[in-house]
Motif scaffolding. Structure first.
Motif, PDB file in Angstrom:
ATOM      1  N   THR A 144       0.832  -1.203   0.000  1.00 45.36           N
ATOM      2  CA  THR A 144       0.000   0.000   0.000  1.00 45.36           C
ATOM      3  C   THR A 144       0.868   1.255   0.000  1.00 45.36           C
ATOM      4  O   THR A 144       0.581   2.220  -0.712  1.00 45.36           O
ATOM      5  CB  THR A 144      -0.954   0.006   1.208  1.00 45.36           C
ATOM      6  N   TRP A 155      -4.819   4.634   2.464  1.00 46.32           N
ATOM      7  CA  TRP A 155      -4.724   4.965   1.040  1.00 46.32           C
ATOM      8  C   TRP A 155      -6.001   4.565   0.332  1.00 46.32           C
ATOM      9  O   TRP A 155      -6.013   3.877  -0.678  1.00 46.32           O
ATOM     10  CB  TRP A 155      -3.491   4.296   0.428  1.00 46.32           C
ATOM     11  N   ASP A 156      -7.130   5.012   0.893  1.00 48.33           N
ATOM     12  CA  ASP A 156      -8.410   4.713   0.255  1.00 48.33           C
ATOM     13  C   ASP A 156      -8.796   5.861  -0.688  1.00 48.33           C
ATOM     14  O   ASP A 156      -8.057   6.835  -0.842  1.00 48.33           O
ATOM     15  CB  ASP A 156      -9.503   4.438   1.295  1.00 48.33           C
ATOM     16  N   LYS A 157      -9.938   5.737  -1.315  1.00 46.85           N
ATOM     17  CA  LYS A 157     -10.366   6.727  -2.316  1.00 46.85           C
ATOM     18  C   LYS A 157     -10.503   8.127  -1.723  1.00 46.85           C
ATOM     19  O   LYS A 157     -10.181   9.113  -2.377  1.00 46.85           O
ATOM     20  CB  LYS A 157     -11.702   6.304  -2.942  1.00 46.85           C
TER      21      LYS A 157
END
Length: 105
Positions: free
Chosen positions: A11, A94-96
């Motif tokens: 990630t 580290w999502d949208k």
């Protein structure tokens, strides 16, 4: 921009690839400055600790009861990754939503 994470974390590598201006701070080698950890704990609370990690599963109940800052100083790899600092603001994961906030599509 600082990205606190691990060189070997997939990630973190994805985030670094999309954030070429970011500098990786390997938490295993360099740790996270206390001031940054305190702000992150204030901003994210218990979400700062990755309770799904193998390190967490290896801790005893007594160790898990340790205050979060002390626990993260002792075991920096327990921190959810990446922790990104940009212009004084912190982002976790580290999502949208993090990608959108950082202007990455």
């Amino acid at each position: 921009m600082q990205l606190y994470g691990l060189k070997a974390c997939d990630t973190c590598r994805k985030a670094l690839k999309q954030l070429p201006e970011a500098q990786l701070v390997d938490v295993r080698v360099d740790g996270v400055p206390t001031e940054v950890l305190e702000r992150a704990l204030s901003d994210f609370g218990d979400k700062l600790v990755n309770t799904r990690s193998t390190t967490w599963r290896g801790l005893s109940e007594e160790e898990r009861a340790t205050p979060v800052l002390e626990l993260l100083h002792t075991h920096p790899v327990l921190m959810k990754r990446p922790l990104i600092e940009k212009d004084g603001q912190l982002f976790l994961g580290w999502d949208k939503s993090v990608q959108a906030a950082l202007g990455v599509s």
